[in-house]
Design an enzyme around this catalytic site. Sequence first.
Site, mmCIF file in Angstrom:
data_model
loop_
_atom_site.group_PDB
_atom_site.id
_atom_site.type_symbol
_atom_site.label_atom_id
_atom_site.label_comp_id
_atom_site.label_asym_id
_atom_site.label_seq_id
_atom_site.Cartn_x
_atom_site.Cartn_y
_atom_site.Cartn_z
ATOM 1 N N SER A 214 0.869 -1.172 0.000
ATOM 2 C CA SER A 214 0.000 0.000 0.000
ATOM 3 C C SER A 214 0.906 1.222 0.000
ATOM 4 O O SER A 214 2.053 1.147 0.445
ATOM 5 C CB SER A 214 -0.935 -0.016 1.210
ATOM 6 O OG SER A 214 -0.215 -0.218 2.409
ATOM 7 N N GLU B 48 1.252 5.486 0.734
ATOM 8 C CA GLU B 48 0.683 6.656 1.409
ATOM 9 C C GLU B 48 1.158 7.939 0.736
ATOM 10 O O GLU B 48 2.333 8.086 0.424
ATOM 11 C CB GLU B 48 1.114 6.632 2.881
ATOM 12 C CG GLU B 48 0.582 7.803 3.686
ATOM 13 C CD GLU B 48 0.873 7.654 5.172
ATOM 14 O OE1 GLU B 48 0.688 6.551 5.726
ATOM 15 O OE2 GLU B 48 1.290 8.651 5.772
ATOM 16 N N ASP C 89 -2.321 14.381 15.933
ATOM 17 C CA ASP C 89 -1.424 15.047 16.877
ATOM 18 C C ASP C 89 -2.141 16.215 17.522
ATOM 19 O O ASP C 89 -2.892 16.936 16.876
ATOM 20 C CB ASP C 89 -0.154 15.500 16.164
ATOM 21 C CG ASP C 89 0.796 14.334 15.975
ATOM 22 O OD1 ASP C 89 0.915 13.526 16.925
ATOM 23 O OD2 ASP C 89 1.385 14.216 14.892
ATOM 24 N N PHE D 161 12.075 14.813 11.664
ATOM 25 C CA PHE D 161 10.930 13.904 11.791
ATOM 26 C C PHE D 161 11.104 12.924 12.943
ATOM 27 O O PHE D 161 10.212 12.708 13.753
ATOM 28 C CB PHE D 161 10.896 13.005 10.552
ATOM 29 C CG PHE D 161 9.904 13.348 9.506
ATOM 30 C CD1 PHE D 161 9.361 14.613 9.377
ATOM 31 C CD2 PHE D 161 9.506 12.356 8.592
ATOM 32 C CE1 PHE D 161 8.464 14.897 8.373
ATOM 33 C CE2 PHE D 161 8.618 12.635 7.592
ATOM 34 C CZ PHE D 161 8.095 13.910 7.480
ATOM 35 N N HIS E 109 3.694 -1.191 3.812
ATOM 36 C CA HIS E 109 3.088 0.123 3.566
ATOM 37 C C HIS E 109 4.234 1.105 3.313
ATOM 38 O O HIS E 109 5.210 1.131 4.074
ATOM 39 C CB HIS E 109 2.288 0.540 4.800
ATOM 40 C CG HIS E 109 1.580 1.854 4.672
ATOM 41 N ND1 HIS E 109 0.399 2.004 3.974
ATOM 42 C CD2 HIS E 109 1.862 3.086 5.158
ATOM 43 C CE1 HIS E 109 -0.014 3.264 4.045
ATOM 44 N NE2 HIS E 109 0.858 3.937 4.754
HETATM 45 P P1 FAD Z 1 -3.951 6.609 19.867
HETATM 46 O O1 FAD Z 1 -3.986 5.190 19.478
HETATM 47 O O2 FAD Z 1 -5.180 7.223 20.414
HETATM 48 O O3 FAD Z 1 -2.766 6.763 20.930
HETATM 49 C C1 FAD Z 1 -2.279 8.049 21.297
HETATM 50 C C2 FAD Z 1 -1.527 7.999 22.617
HETATM 51 O O4 FAD Z 1 -2.445 7.897 23.687
HETATM 52 C C3 FAD Z 1 -0.607 6.790 22.768
HETATM 53 O O5 FAD Z 1 0.524 7.210 23.503
HETATM 54 C C4 FAD Z 1 -1.439 5.804 23.554
HETATM 55 O O6 FAD Z 1 -0.656 4.871 24.249
HETATM 56 C C5 FAD Z 1 -2.199 6.749 24.479
HETATM 57 N N1 FAD Z 1 -3.522 6.277 24.900
HETATM 58 C C6 FAD Z 1 -4.458 5.660 24.148
HETATM 59 N N2 FAD Z 1 -5.571 5.430 24.867
HETATM 60 C C7 FAD Z 1 -5.339 5.927 26.084
HETATM 61 C C8 FAD Z 1 -6.121 6.026 27.286
HETATM 62 N N3 FAD Z 1 -7.364 5.545 27.347
HETATM 63 N N4 FAD Z 1 -5.559 6.626 28.355
HETATM 64 C C9 FAD Z 1 -4.325 7.126 28.313
HETATM 65 N N5 FAD Z 1 -3.527 7.067 27.200
HETATM 66 C C10 FAD Z 1 -4.035 6.474 26.106
HETATM 67 N N6 FAD Z 1 -1.510 12.196 12.015
HETATM 68 C C11 FAD Z 1 -2.313 13.074 11.363
HETATM 69 O O7 FAD Z 1 -2.607 14.163 11.901
HETATM 70 N N7 FAD Z 1 -2.800 12.803 10.108
HETATM 71 C C12 FAD Z 1 -2.533 11.636 9.473
HETATM 72 O O8 FAD Z 1 -2.998 11.423 8.349
HETATM 73 C C13 FAD Z 1 -1.704 10.672 10.133
HETATM 74 N N8 FAD Z 1 -1.421 9.470 9.551
HETATM 75 C C14 FAD Z 1 -0.677 8.535 10.253
HETATM 76 C C15 FAD Z 1 -0.469 7.272 9.682
HETATM 77 C C16 FAD Z 1 0.277 6.301 10.358
HETATM 78 C C17 FAD Z 1 0.439 4.941 9.725
HETATM 79 C C18 FAD Z 1 0.851 6.611 11.626
HETATM 80 C C19 FAD Z 1 1.700 5.595 12.343
HETATM 81 C C20 FAD Z 1 0.650 7.858 12.200
HETATM 82 C C21 FAD Z 1 -0.121 8.831 11.541
HETATM 83 N N9 FAD Z 1 -0.392 10.087 12.105
HETATM 84 C C22 FAD Z 1 -1.197 10.997 11.430
HETATM 85 C C23 FAD Z 1 0.178 10.463 13.407
HETATM 86 C C24 FAD Z 1 -0.770 10.176 14.596
HETATM 87 O O9 FAD Z 1 -1.924 10.958 14.478
HETATM 88 C C25 FAD Z 1 -0.011 10.524 15.873
HETATM 89 O O10 FAD Z 1 1.036 9.622 16.094
HETATM 90 C C26 FAD Z 1 -0.860 10.680 17.112
HETATM 91 O O11 FAD Z 1 -0.078 11.329 18.114
HETATM 92 C C27 FAD Z 1 -1.381 9.370 17.722
HETATM 93 O O12 FAD Z 1 -2.342 8.816 16.934
HETATM 94 P P2 FAD Z 1 -2.877 7.310 17.232
HETATM 95 O O13 FAD Z 1 -3.956 7.060 16.285
HETATM 96 O O14 FAD Z 1 -1.740 6.376 17.299
HETATM 97 O O15 FAD Z 1 -3.469 7.567 18.708
#
Ligand code: FAD
Length: 287
Positions: free
Chosen positions: A16, A18, A110, A213, A263
């Site tokens: 895939s 991105e 973020d 980064f 990916h």
């Molecule tokens: P989550 O899975 O919600 O985790 C975030 C943090 O919170 C982690 O440290 C986790 O351990 C902690 N956490 C989760 N649940 C709880 C809870 N209940 N209590 C306390 N802590 C908790 N960002 C963008 O803005 N746009 C994009 O298009 C984008 N694409 C991405 C694609 C990939 C493949 C990856 C790996 C990252 C991408 N990101 C993108 C970055 C991502 O948004 C950031 O890394 C963000 O900080 C965390 O997102 P997440 O979905 O992993 O969050």
Amino acid sequence: NSLNQNLAEVGDINVSFEFFPPSTPEMEQILWNSIRRLEPLNPKFVSVTYGANSGVRDRTHGVIERIQQETQLVAAPHLTLVDASDEELLSLAKNYWNQGIRNIVALRGDLPAGSPKPTRFAADLVRLLKSVADFDISVAAYPEVHPEAANAQADLVNLKRKIDAGANRAITQFFFDVESYLRFRDRCVAAGIDVEIVPGILPVTNFTQLKRFAAMTNVSIPGWLHRQFEGLENDAATRQLVGANVAIDMVKVLAREGVKDFHFYTLNRAELSYAICHTLGVRPRQD
Ligand code: FAD
């Protein structure tokens, strides 16, 4: 050697790609040249990132729509829940489904600087999307641990929550320490996470940008990688060759370890991703 022989026989590799939404007409041209170049490799899906302010969000939708209308590719928008209410997300998800979108990369996003502690996480978005329709959902995973996680175990438990909420696969943050990915994959299996942990491959051409980064994302840059790019600050052509070589070495090890799904963080450039896919035996569709 036997590794190259194995790679030729490995077969069944899924890839895939991105992309990110371009901000100028020149960048749009580069993006579309790249999409056209990679399209014949028949990726499982191509994804488009989603930025944190509204202008960028519209651009994501625009690129997704054009991919759907003008190509044979499966388009997967990224979607984040920071800065959006559940109502907005529900309506977005319904629109996507009605538009024929079946794949979504679901992320928390973020946090803007100075935000209070978050109360909603990516697992909540996965649940919300699954309440709308049976989307194919990818979520993020962090072999070297997400910077905000309390610890590695808590981060792993979070990934499990996202999978239990219905996510279909995890895509990892980019990494250069292959061992850290392999150990992480083992820990996922031990934790009962039974979906593919798809390695996110970042082909490097701009090492200076990479260092920035990596510092933001808690990704380690091993000493050997520094040495590979040493002295090439003003030599883009050699950096390109070295970058391809680094990534090809990585995917060879991963393929030997049984990885079937890859990916690619293309950064909207096709050349390196194309070359790496070629090495993995992924060839243009004949039609
Ligand atoms: P989550 O899975 O919600 O985790 C975030 C943090 O919170 C982690 O440290 C986790 O351990 C902690 N956490 C989760 N649940 C709880 C809870 N209940 N209590 C306390 N802590 C908790 N960002 C963008 O803005 N746009 C994009 O298009 C984008 N694409 C991405 C694609 C990939 C493949 C990856 C790996 C990252 C991408 N990101 C993108 C970055 C991502 O948004 C950031 O890394 C963000 O900080 C965390 O997102 P997440 O979905 O992993 O969050």
